[in-house]
Every structure is written in C-alpha cells, then in structure tokens.
Motif scaffolding. Structure first.
Motif, mmCIF file in Angstrom:
data_model
loop_
_atom_site.group_PDB
_atom_site.id
_atom_site.type_symbol
_atom_site.label_atom_id
_atom_site.label_comp_id
_atom_site.label_asym_id
_atom_site.label_seq_id
_atom_site.Cartn_x
_atom_site.Cartn_y
_atom_site.Cartn_z
ATOM 1 N N LEU A 153 0.651 -1.289 0.005
ATOM 2 C CA LEU A 153 -0.150 -0.094 0.082
ATOM 3 C C LEU A 153 1.062 1.449 -0.071
ATOM 4 C CD1 LEU A 153 -2.938 -1.063 2.508
ATOM 5 C CD2 LEU A 153 -2.962 -0.862 0.066
ATOM 6 N N MET A 154 1.979 1.353 0.720
ATOM 7 C CA MET A 154 2.791 2.264 0.848
ATOM 8 C C MET A 154 3.489 2.547 -0.563
ATOM 9 S SD MET A 154 2.229 3.978 3.518
ATOM 10 C CE MET A 154 0.564 3.611 3.557
ATOM 11 N N SER A 155 3.995 1.574 -1.107
ATOM 12 C CA SER A 155 4.773 1.658 -2.212
ATOM 13 C C SER A 155 3.435 2.286 -3.415
ATOM 14 C CB SER A 155 4.915 0.479 -2.905
ATOM 15 O OG SER A 155 4.142 -0.370 -3.159
ATOM 16 N N VAL A 156 2.303 1.942 -3.465
ATOM 17 C CA VAL A 156 1.262 2.577 -4.160
ATOM 18 C C VAL A 156 1.274 3.973 -4.003
ATOM 19 C CG1 VAL A 156 -1.001 2.567 -4.833
ATOM 20 C CG2 VAL A 156 0.038 0.498 -4.612
ATOM 21 N N SER A 160 3.090 5.884 -6.863
ATOM 22 C CA SER A 160 1.962 6.025 -7.865
ATOM 23 C C SER A 160 1.512 7.201 -7.599
ATOM 24 C CB SER A 160 1.245 4.834 -7.758
ATOM 25 O OG SER A 160 1.859 3.653 -8.166
ATOM 26 N N VAL A 161 0.730 7.387 -6.622
ATOM 27 C CA VAL A 161 -0.075 8.409 -6.151
ATOM 28 C C VAL A 161 0.601 9.844 -6.116
ATOM 29 C CG1 VAL A 161 -1.763 9.592 -4.640
ATOM 30 C CG2 VAL A 161 -1.740 7.060 -5.146
ATOM 31 N N TYR A 162 1.738 9.722 -5.330
ATOM 32 C CA TYR A 162 2.546 11.037 -4.996
ATOM 33 C C TYR A 162 3.454 11.612 -5.999
ATOM 34 C CZ TYR A 162 0.646 11.429 -0.314
ATOM 35 O OH TYR A 162 -0.234 11.542 0.635
ATOM 36 N N LEU A 163 4.324 10.525 -6.324
ATOM 37 C CA LEU A 163 5.510 10.561 -7.572
ATOM 38 C C LEU A 163 5.016 10.605 -8.697
ATOM 39 C CD1 LEU A 163 8.388 9.098 -5.511
ATOM 40 C CD2 LEU A 163 7.645 11.643 -5.641
ATOM 41 N N GLY A 164 4.033 9.699 -9.037
ATOM 42 C CA GLY A 164 3.620 9.227 -10.298
ATOM 43 C C GLY A 164 4.480 8.673 -11.145
ATOM 44 N N TRP A 165 5.519 7.819 -10.684
ATOM 45 C CA TRP A 165 6.650 7.310 -11.676
ATOM 46 C C TRP A 165 6.041 5.851 -12.052
ATOM 47 C CZ3 TRP A 165 11.264 7.902 -7.832
ATOM 48 C CH2 TRP A 165 11.520 9.237 -7.617
ATOM 49 N N LEU A 166 5.309 5.249 -11.372
ATOM 50 C CA LEU A 166 4.993 3.919 -11.678
ATOM 51 C C LEU A 166 3.454 3.683 -11.647
ATOM 52 C CD1 LEU A 166 7.778 1.934 -9.908
ATOM 53 C CD2 LEU A 166 7.764 2.188 -12.198
#
Length: 326
Positions: A153-156, A160-166
């Motif tokens: 969940l933290m990796s998402v 994904s949410v904050y950085l938008g990298w993946l």
C-alpha cells in the motif's frame, strides 16, 4: 545416468505426494462452510428449494462424497478439472489464462530477492565489524518484520499517487494498444512495484542466511589453509567462502520459491495483478470450489517442481548428493 535416476525417483515421489494432496484438498473443501448452489441461486434471484436442487444436480453436489471424490480424481488423471460454478468455464482454461502472469511475477520476485539477498549478505559478512555491515542487517530486519500488505500500500501511495513514476495496478495499460517492444516495456513498468514488494521480504531472509552461512564457512579449515597460502581476500571470499555458503541457501530458495506462489495472493490483490493468486481470492469469496481445487492442485504441482529443480541444483553444487543417489 545418475541424474536421470535422481529425476525418476523424485517424479515417482511427486506423483504420490500430489495424489495425497488432491485427496486432502478435496476433503478439506468439503468441510468448508457455505453452499455454492445457494450462492448461485441468490445471485440469480431464485433461492427456492427446487432451484437449489437443480443446481446441485447440475454440478454433481447432490451425490455422496465418495462419488464426488472418485469423479474428481479420475477427472484430474485426464487433466479435466471440471467447470467453474460461477463462470461456467473449464477450470483448466481459467488457470492457464492466469498462470503466466503469476509465473512472471513470482519468477521476477524470486530472482530479484535471491540475487540482492546474496549480494547484500556477502557485503554484510565482509563488513561484519563495520557500521555498513550493521546497516545492511538492520535494513534486512526492517524488511523482514514489515507486513507485506503495508509495503504494498505504501509503495502505491508513494510511487504511484505522489510521485507518479509507476502504475499502481494491472498487467499492462488497458486501451493503450501497445505491441512488440512497447508492450514489453509497459508490462515491465507495471511489474516493478508488485515484484519488488514481494521480493523484499524474501530478500531479507536470504540476506540473513547468506551472512550467517558465510561467517560459518569462513571459520572452516580449508579457508584458513587458503589464507595461509597467501590468496587474496576477495578470491577466498568468492571461491571458498561463498561457494560453500550457497548450499543451505539453495535449499532455502527451493522452499521459498514454492511459498512465493502462495504469497502472491496478497500482492496480486493489492496491485490487481491478473494471476492465480487473485483468482484464488475471488474463487474463495464466491465459494467456487472446483476452481479452488484446481488452483490448489497447480500450486502444489509448482511447489513440487521447484523442489525437484532444487534437488538437481543442489546435486550440481554438492557432488556428495550425486554419489549418494548412485
């Protein structure tokens, strides 16, 4: 000839074990609460007794348990796993459709965790009295103790949410129409988060095991002899210490490879990865027992295959195994 005999003996044992697992799983499912017919009838909006009886007769649920077990075991012998109660599709087709995604995820996570774990463990063993070695082991302890779902969940949230990298979910970008190399890169991008999340826990185990095994191997007489001959520390560490320290790691890796298939259930659910782990979770919620039994069978078969591969790799790494099998 020796390896052929070793493989043959492992295959014979595997057939017996798999047969016992099939029977055990079937009996265990029969004890589980819930009625597939009642769930299907409820979804169809017709839960009267006549409709329930029709559904039970259609799926053979009205027959005695020993008759159901015979039909199931004889069907498996012909690679017929029956039909999904809910989807009405052959179980074999459903699993074959999802299995490649699970193998891609678990295979990538396995290689990643094994390579990084051995490298990190080797560095920690070489720096056993230095702050960098303590830092490596502290990080390994953190990854080992942190719940997998929290890491997922933290990796998402972060990547994904904050950085938008993946990307946060899926196997590939739906509707993008990628083909060829573009599709491969898109799948690889979607694979980063789930594979890394699944690998961190196992990487921590390999790191600790590698460090312990290498420190133990470093105290053996053949290592002391190599030092007395004046060999470089890097050569001693690589050729003598690490090579012999890998034997218990190979055994552990064979066991962990099978466990990764089961551990992928949570990872696939969080990241909406279309593998058999997520399919198992959905089948459990829907009381789709035929599908569950099929997934259990393939999961057990994968574990057995990984163990056979481990035995072969171990026999290559340790010639004493090959002599014992001859």
């Amino acid at each position: 000839m020796v390896y052929a005999r070793l493989i043959l003996m492992r295959l014979l044992k595997a057939v017996i074990v798999l047969f016992l697992i099939v029977i055990f799983n079937f009996l265990l499912i029969q004890l589980a609460p819930g009625d597939p017919a009642a769930i299907l009838a409820g979804e169809a909006g017709a839960a009267d007794q006549e409709f329930l009886d029709q559904l039970r007769e259609r799926f053979g649920l009205d027959q005695p348990m020993y008759v159901q077990l015979w039909h199931y075991v004889s069907g498996i012998a012909m690679l017929d796993f029956g039909y999904s109660y809910r989807l009405g599709v052959p179980v074999f087709d459903l699993i074959m459709d999802r299995l490649p995604a699970t193998l891609l995820l678990t295979g990538t996570a396995f290689v990643l965790s094994l390579v990084l774990g051995i490298v990190a463990g080797s560095m920690a063993a070489a720096r056993v009295k230095k702050p960098s070695g303590s830092l490596i082991m502290a990080l390994a302890l953190v990854f080992y103790a942190t719940p997998l779902f929290w890491v997922a969940l933290m990796s998402v949230v972060v990547f994904s949410v904050y950085l938008g990298w993946l990307p946060a979910y899926g196997l590939y970008t739906v509707g993008a129409g990628h083909t060829g190399l573009a599709l491969v890169l898109d799948v690889a991008k979607h694979l980063v988060l789930p594979a890394t999340t699944l690998a961190l826990f196992f990487m921590a185990i390999y790191t600790r095991m590698t460090r312990t095994s290498m420190l133990d191997a470093a105290q053996q007489d053949y290592v002391k002899t190599a030092r007395a001959k004046g060999l470089k520390p890097s050569i001693i560490q690589r050729r003598h210490v690490l090579r012999n320290a890998l034997l218990p790691i190979i055994t552990l890796a064979g066991l962990q490879a099978g466990q990764m298939v089961g551990g992928a259930i949570l990872t696939e659910t969080v990241f909406a990865w279309p593998g058999i782990g997520r399919l198992m979770f959905e089948a459990l919620q829907q009381r789709d027992y035929n599908l569950l039994l099929g997934i259990f069978f393939f999961s057990a078969a994968l574990v057995i295959v990984f163990n056979i591969i481990t035995d072969l790799v171990y026999s290559l790494a340790d010639p004493r195994i090959k002599k014992g099998a001859s």
